[in-house]
Design a protein around this motif. Structure first.
Motif, PDB file in Angstrom:
ATOM      1  N   ARG A   1      30.849  46.858  43.453  1.00 21.32           N
ATOM      2  CA  ARG A   1      31.803  46.488  44.498  1.00 21.32           C
ATOM      3  C   ARG A   1      32.965  47.477  44.553  1.00 21.32           C
ATOM      4  O   ARG A   1      33.374  48.043  43.540  1.00 21.32           O
ATOM      5  N   ILE A   2      33.501  47.662  45.739  1.00 19.32           N
ATOM      6  CA  ILE A   2      34.674  48.508  45.927  1.00 19.32           C
ATOM      7  C   ILE A   2      35.896  47.746  45.434  1.00 19.32           C
ATOM      8  O   ILE A   2      36.057  46.557  45.697  1.00 19.32           O
ATOM      9  N   ARG A   3      36.744  48.419  44.717  1.00 14.48           N
ATOM     10  CA  ARG A   3      37.955  47.794  44.200  1.00 14.48           C
ATOM     11  C   ARG A   3      38.844  47.345  45.360  1.00 14.48           C
ATOM     12  O   ARG A   3      39.059  48.076  46.322  1.00 14.48           O
ATOM     13  N   SER A   4      39.354  46.129  45.254  1.00 14.50           N
ATOM     14  CA  SER A   4      40.211  45.574  46.302  1.00 14.50           C
ATOM     15  C   SER A   4      41.670  45.634  45.874  1.00 14.50           C
ATOM     16  O   SER A   4      42.001  45.362  44.714  1.00 14.50           O
ATOM     17  N   ASP A   5      42.535  46.000  46.814  1.00 12.32           N
ATOM     18  CA  ASP A   5      43.970  46.034  46.537  1.00 12.32           C
ATOM     19  C   ASP A   5      44.661  44.728  46.927  1.00 12.32           C
ATOM     20  O   ASP A   5      45.886  44.625  46.829  1.00 12.32           O
ATOM     21  N   SER A   6      43.906  43.735  47.351  1.00 10.14           N
ATOM     22  CA  SER A   6      44.513  42.469  47.766  1.00 10.14           C
ATOM     23  C   SER A   6      45.068  41.716  46.555  1.00 10.14           C
ATOM     24  O   SER A   6      44.320  41.418  45.618  1.00 10.14           O
ATOM     25  N   PRO A   7      46.362  41.411  46.559  1.00  7.58           N
ATOM     26  CA  PRO A   7      46.949  40.677  45.432  1.00  7.58           C
ATOM     27  C   PRO A   7      46.631  39.181  45.526  1.00  7.58           C
ATOM     28  O   PRO A   7      46.774  38.571  46.590  1.00  7.58           O
ATOM     29  N   ILE A   8      46.200  38.611  44.423  1.00 12.64           N
ATOM     30  CA  ILE A   8      45.811  37.205  44.372  1.00 12.64           C
ATOM     31  C   ILE A   8      46.675  36.490  43.335  1.00 12.64           C
ATOM     32  O   ILE A   8      46.805  36.949  42.196  1.00 12.64           O
ATOM     33  N   MET A   9      47.250  35.364  43.733  1.00 13.38           N
ATOM     34  CA  MET A   9      48.040  34.539  42.825  1.00 13.38           C
ATOM     35  C   MET A   9      47.161  33.425  42.274  1.00 13.38           C
ATOM     36  O   MET A   9      46.427  32.774  43.016  1.00 13.38           O
TER      37      MET A   9
ATOM     38  N   ALA B   1      34.685  41.380  39.821  1.00 13.49           N
ATOM     39  CA  ALA B   1      34.356  41.374  41.244  1.00 13.49           C
ATOM     40  C   ALA B   1      35.190  42.378  42.038  1.00 13.49           C
ATOM     41  O   ALA B   1      35.067  42.448  43.267  1.00 13.49           O
ATOM     42  N   GLY B   2      36.077  43.120  41.366  1.00  7.43           N
ATOM     43  CA  GLY B   2      36.844  44.164  42.033  1.00  7.43           C
ATOM     44  C   GLY B   2      38.270  43.796  42.371  1.00  7.43           C
ATOM     45  O   GLY B   2      39.012  44.621  42.918  1.00  7.43           O
ATOM     46  N   TYR B   3      38.685  42.569  42.052  1.00 11.28           N
ATOM     47  CA  TYR B   3      40.052  42.132  42.345  1.00 11.28           C
ATOM     48  C   TYR B   3      40.913  42.335  41.101  1.00 11.28           C
ATOM     49  O   TYR B   3      40.775  41.621  40.108  1.00 11.28           O
TER      50      TYR B   3
ATOM     51  N   THR C   1      40.308  35.342  35.454  1.00 11.66           N
ATOM     52  CA  THR C   1      40.805  36.706  35.713  1.00 11.66           C
ATOM     53  C   THR C   1      39.747  37.745  35.353  1.00 11.66           C
ATOM     54  O   THR C   1      39.581  38.739  36.069  1.00 11.66           O
ATOM     55  N   ASP C   2      39.020  37.525  34.269  1.00 13.89           N
ATOM     56  CA  ASP C   2      37.952  38.461  33.892  1.00 13.89           C
ATOM     57  C   ASP C   2      36.890  38.521  34.988  1.00 13.89           C
ATOM     58  O   ASP C   2      36.381  39.599  35.333  1.00 13.89           O
TER      59      ASP C   2
END
Length: 309
Positions: free
Chosen positions: A166-174, A193-195, A187-188
């Motif tokens: 998967r392409i690394r995602s720059d979307s920040p997730i709380m 999954a790229g997040y 988190t692992d």
């Protein structure tokens, strides 16, 4: 059993069923309970875990019976007492206890999270302690008890093995999750999954305080693209957090995913009424990644429309 609280939305309260084992007082969230039955004989299962008493079939539904005395290291006793029939993580489990004392309503702000001196991350089976009159009620971590007995009932980590590169995602997730162990597992999984931009919080209050801080400084859309929350947490639960986000005009475009062992039909309706964008049970870690992918795409479109308005 009066479970009217299950119909209320975002009150930041829970009802706790108090019961005893060996003269000690323990609790379970009423939202996990289907019914309470008097003890009845069970059929032992050969080579099963020592804490598994056996199975029985009330109303043609097979239910596994777990001896809580054995789980907590108390000596066994004559077969009597009660079965607390529960439903969580899509499992029907009966827990054998001595006595049931009653149901009490508390705010999540009253639940004290045990510190590391009494609740070691890998071994602790308590999610909180609450004081009632002159006694302490220890709220047990029933998910961990079941997972320790049968590890395959926990997070299905193998579901992620099917993920392609998967392409690394720059979307920040709380993330709001009070269990250190589950928080690490989640988190692992998301990193796999790229997040990688993950903002981890130990309860809903901590997550809410950060959202308010980002909102005040004008960095909300930069720092939070999604919120993933458990339901059961001290100080502020996930339903209250969802309600606060979805009731705020400046925050309600942020997708909220409820990821909890309590997502049954009743609680799913409650989450829908509060505005949750997706709800999954904790074993469904593979489906969590799929839901995140879909909702983040929708979020990007919503932010773009908002910027163009």
């Amino acid at each position: 059993m009066d479970t009217q609280i299950l119909l209320e939305n975002g009150t930041n309260e829970l009802e706790v069923l108090e019961f005893t084992l060996g003269g000690n007082h323990y609790g379970i969230n009423v939202a996990k309970i289907r019914e309470i039955l008097t003890y009845q004989p069970v059929t032992p299962i050969p080579n099963s875990h020592p804490s598994v008493e056996g199975i029985f079939m009330p109303r043609d539904t097979m239910i596994t019976v777990i001896n809580l005395r054995n789980c907590l290291g108390f000596p066994d006793h004559e077969k009597d007492g009660l079965f607390i029939i529960t439903n969580f993580n899509k499992l029907n489990i009966a827990f054998h206890v001595d006595e049931v004392c009653g149901i009490h309503r508390f705010s999540w702000t009253e639940i004290i999270k045990p510190d590391s001196t009494i609740n070691i991350e890998e071994n602790g089976v308590s999610t909180g302690v609450v004081k009632l009159e002159e006694r302490l009620i220890v709220i047990l971590d029933f998910e961990k008890i079941v997972t320790d007995i049968s590890p395959e009932t926990g997070l299905q980590m193998s579901d992620l093995d099917d993920l392609e590169e998967r392409i690394r995602s720059d979307s920040p997730i709380m993330i709001a999750e009070d269990s250190p162990l589950l928080s690490k597992l989640i988190t692992d999984c998301l990193k796999k999954a790229g997040y990688t931009k993950l903002n981890v919080n130990s309860n809903g209050q901590e997550a809410w305080d950060k959202l308010c801080e980002y909102q005040k400084e004008g960095s909300l859309d930069e720092k939070v693209h999604m919120v993933i929350t458990d339901i059961e947490m001290p100080l502020m639960d996930g339903h209250r957090l969802t309600k606060l986000i979805k009731d705020d005009e400046e925050l309600n475009h942020i997708p909220v995913v409820i990821f909890s062992s309590l997502v049954n039909d009743e609680m799913r309706r409650k989450g829908e009424m509060l505005g949750a964008d997706a709800q999954l049970t904790k074993p469904e870690i593979g489906k969590l990644v799929g839901a995140i992918d879909k909702l983040l795409d929708q979020h990007k479109e919503a932010v773009a429309r908002k910027a163009g308005a």
